[in-house]
Each structure stands twice: as C-alpha cells, then as structure tokens.
Design an enzyme around this catalytic site. Structure first.
Site, PDB file in Angstrom:
ATOM      1  N   THR A  29       0.823  -1.213   0.000  1.00 56.10           N
ATOM      2  CA  THR A  29       0.000   0.000   0.000  1.00 56.10           C
ATOM      3  C   THR A  29       0.860   1.268   0.000  1.00 56.10           C
ATOM      4  O   THR A  29       0.504   2.250  -0.643  1.00 56.10           O
ATOM      5  CB  THR A  29      -1.008   0.043   1.171  1.00 56.10           C
ATOM      6  OG1 THR A  29      -0.351  -0.378   2.351  1.00 56.10           O
ATOM      7  CG2 THR A  29      -2.202  -0.836   0.920  1.00 56.10           C
ATOM      8  N   PHE A  36      -6.989  -4.740  -2.032  1.00 54.83           N
ATOM      9  CA  PHE A  36      -8.246  -5.191  -2.635  1.00 54.83           C
ATOM     10  C   PHE A  36      -9.425  -5.106  -1.671  1.00 54.83           C
ATOM     11  O   PHE A  36     -10.545  -4.865  -2.068  1.00 54.83           O
ATOM     12  CB  PHE A  36      -8.113  -6.655  -3.080  1.00 54.83           C
ATOM     13  CG  PHE A  36      -7.448  -6.811  -4.400  1.00 54.83           C
ATOM     14  CD1 PHE A  36      -7.973  -7.671  -5.342  1.00 54.83           C
ATOM     15  CD2 PHE A  36      -6.307  -6.098  -4.712  1.00 54.83           C
ATOM     16  CE1 PHE A  36      -7.365  -7.810  -6.578  1.00 54.83           C
ATOM     17  CE2 PHE A  36      -5.696  -6.240  -5.934  1.00 54.83           C
ATOM     18  CZ  PHE A  36      -6.221  -7.103  -6.877  1.00 54.83           C
ATOM     19  N   ASP A 111       2.292  -8.266  -7.477  1.00 56.29           N
ATOM     20  CA  ASP A 111       2.891  -7.079  -8.098  1.00 56.29           C
ATOM     21  C   ASP A 111       4.389  -7.197  -8.391  1.00 56.29           C
ATOM     22  O   ASP A 111       4.975  -6.289  -8.979  1.00 56.29           O
ATOM     23  CB  ASP A 111       2.634  -5.838  -7.220  1.00 56.29           C
ATOM     24  CG  ASP A 111       3.054  -6.054  -5.762  1.00 56.29           C
ATOM     25  OD1 ASP A 111       4.094  -6.714  -5.523  1.00 56.29           O
ATOM     26  OD2 ASP A 111       2.354  -5.557  -4.874  1.00 56.29           O
ATOM     27  N   HIS A 126      -0.196 -16.461  -4.978  1.00 55.02           N
ATOM     28  CA  HIS A 126      -1.308 -16.091  -5.864  1.00 55.02           C
ATOM     29  C   HIS A 126      -0.804 -15.722  -7.258  1.00 55.02           C
ATOM     30  O   HIS A 126      -1.497 -15.033  -8.010  1.00 55.02           O
ATOM     31  CB  HIS A 126      -2.129 -14.941  -5.262  1.00 55.02           C
ATOM     32  CG  HIS A 126      -2.909 -15.350  -4.042  1.00 55.02           C
ATOM     33  ND1 HIS A 126      -3.354 -14.462  -3.096  1.00 55.02           N
ATOM     34  CD2 HIS A 126      -3.315 -16.574  -3.618  1.00 55.02           C
ATOM     35  CE1 HIS A 126      -4.004 -15.121  -2.140  1.00 55.02           C
ATOM     36  NE2 HIS A 126      -3.986 -16.404  -2.428  1.00 55.02           N
ATOM     37  N   CYS A 134       0.437 -18.080 -23.011  1.00 64.16           N
ATOM     38  CA  CYS A 134      -0.654 -18.417 -23.917  1.00 64.16           C
ATOM     39  C   CYS A 134      -1.392 -19.633 -23.371  1.00 64.16           C
ATOM     40  O   CYS A 134      -0.779 -20.629 -22.998  1.00 64.16           O
ATOM     41  CB  CYS A 134      -0.104 -18.717 -25.309  1.00 64.16           C
ATOM     42  SG  CYS A 134      -1.354 -19.383 -26.414  1.00 64.16           S
ATOM     43  N   THR A 197      -1.246  -8.289   6.228  1.00 66.45           N
ATOM     44  CA  THR A 197      -2.339  -9.149   5.769  1.00 66.45           C
ATOM     45  C   THR A 197      -3.320  -9.368   6.905  1.00 66.45           C
ATOM     46  O   THR A 197      -2.921  -9.560   8.054  1.00 66.45           O
ATOM     47  CB  THR A 197      -1.825 -10.514   5.244  1.00 66.45           C
ATOM     48  OG1 THR A 197      -2.954 -11.371   5.000  1.00 66.45           O
ATOM     49  CG2 THR A 197      -0.883 -11.203   6.208  1.00 66.45           C
TER      50      THR A 197
END
Ligand code: ZN
Length: 249
Positions: A29, A36, A111, A126, A134, A197
């Site tokens: 942040t 999110f 990120d 994640h 692809c 978190t």
C-alpha cells in the site's frame, strides 16, 4: 511505536536463524497499490463500467473464459503496476535476506515488487502479473504484454490463443510449486513474521496455522486471528515497524 516492542523485535531477529516473512496487500500500500479489501481499496473504487459485476467475478477464471473482453479491460485498468516502485518494507526484507537473516518471503501479492527490491527467494502463492502465457500453446510473454497488446483480448502472435497473466484467479487452485515451497519454509522457520495481511483469504492464510516455531510476529493495522498466539503484535504502519529493524546491531 512502543520502544520496548521494537527492542524485543530486534532481539528476536538477532536470536533466530530461520526467519520467514509472510505478507499481503498491506506490504504494497505504501507503494500506492490499493488493498483489494480495504475500505478504499480496489474493490471499492466504483467504476460504472464494471458495476454490474462483482470484484471477485472480474478476477475469476469464469470471467476470463465467458467475458474475456470485460476481464482484459478490468485487468488493464486496475492491475498495471508500471511506474510503481518498491517501498521500505520490500527493501528491508531484501536487505535481511542478503544479510542471511531471512530464509524467504511468501507473498499473496501479485505485483512483483519484492523481486524488484532485490529479494531472491520469493514464493508467490497467488501468482504474479509479471508473467503471462498463452492458454493454448503455453508460450511465455513479458510482463507488459497484456497492457501493450492491441484489441480487446490479448492474443498469442504464434497461435491466436488468449494470453493470460500467471495470476491465481478466483475459481483456480494455488500454484503447486510455490505452495509446497511456502509450507517447507514455514515448517522450518523459528520465526514467522506475518505482515500487511488480515489473513482473510484461504487457503493462503492457513500457513499461519502451520507455524510451530518459537516466535510468531504479527504486523498489521487491524487485528488478525493470529494475534492471540503471537509473541509480538504491532497494530502499526508496517513500513515504520520494518524501518525499526537494525541488522548491524
Ligand atoms: Zn499460443
């Protein structure tokens, strides 16, 4: 911040040989990436165009398959981290690893900022926006491929398949290698620092239960379920807490 707690944090870090950091959105942040789930986070930035879909749907495998044009539009608008820089928490963790004081980082963030700060052992449970591939021929594409691609849907120049980010979407399982390596790190750790978190997202948050080492440290603005078993809890700004770690002492 409580000086006694800072001293205890530094004492624990000096004592421990296998420190692991497990972090989430709060780590990024300060770099300007919205959390999110926080009040003014990504999920609450009401965008008229996306109002008819839930945030979870916009980042789901169902959306990617059934409404790819909506998925890519949302992804391009909200997930582009170009121009965003790592902050003092990322840099301190990289410094700790370099000094032999950190076995690894487990992150729920997508990120790529830990690697950009210089960290080597980063388990991204994640996935990451820094890799694309692809869906048809599995060819890999660089991080900016989706943001630079023309047309509503990012397509593979080789086979015409959809190029998707290597991010764990809602409805998908966690990347196995990162998950297994994360468990290994936690099992071996004598100190686990949980930072930025709220431990709200499973199964990632279950890693807190796997820890059976000596010191659990929680650094998060809000309370978490791990607070009551922690040796040390900071409800402070994570950047400030990490800044107070002295590796030369
Ligand atoms: Zn392809």
């Amino acid at each position: 911040m409580d000086e006694q707690k800072v001293a205890e944090l530094n004492r624990i870090i000096r004592e421990c040989k296998h420190i692991v950091f497990f972090g989430g959105a709060g780590v990024s942040t300060e770099s300007g990436i919205p959390d999110f789930r926080s009040k003014d986070g990504l999920y609450n930035q009401h965008d008229v165009k996306f109002d008819r879909y839930s945030p979870e749907y916009l980042l789901s495998i169902d959306c990617l398959i059934d409404h790819p044009e909506v998925f890519y539009e949302f992804y391009r608008q909200k997930l582009n981290t170009a121009g965003i820089e790592p902050n003092r928490t990322h840099y301190k963790l990289a410094e700790m690893e370099k000094a032999g004081k950190l076995d690894g980082i487990i992150t729920q963030n997508i990120d790529g900022l830990h690697q950009r700060a210089g960290s080597k052992n980063v388990q991204e449970v994640h996935g990451t926006t820094y890799r694309n591939y692809c869906m048809k021929c599995h060819e890999k594409y660089p991080y900016d491929f989706i943001f630079k691609s023309e047309g509503p849907i990012a397509k593979c120049p080789k086979c015409g398949g959809m190029v998707r980010p290597d991010v764990t979407l809602y409805g998908e399982g966690l990347p196995q290698t990162a998950w297994i390596e994360s468990k290994r790190l936690v099992f071996r750790a004598d100190c686990l620092i949980i930072g930025g978190t709220s431990l709200a997202v499973q199964p990632a948050a279950s890693l807190a239960y796997d820890f059976s080492g000596k010191y659990l440290i929680v650094i998060n603005r809000d309370k978490t379920f791990a607070d009551r078993t922690a040796a040390l809890v900071f409800h402070d700004n994570i950047g400030e807490v990490m800044d107070s770690i002295r590796l030369d002492a």
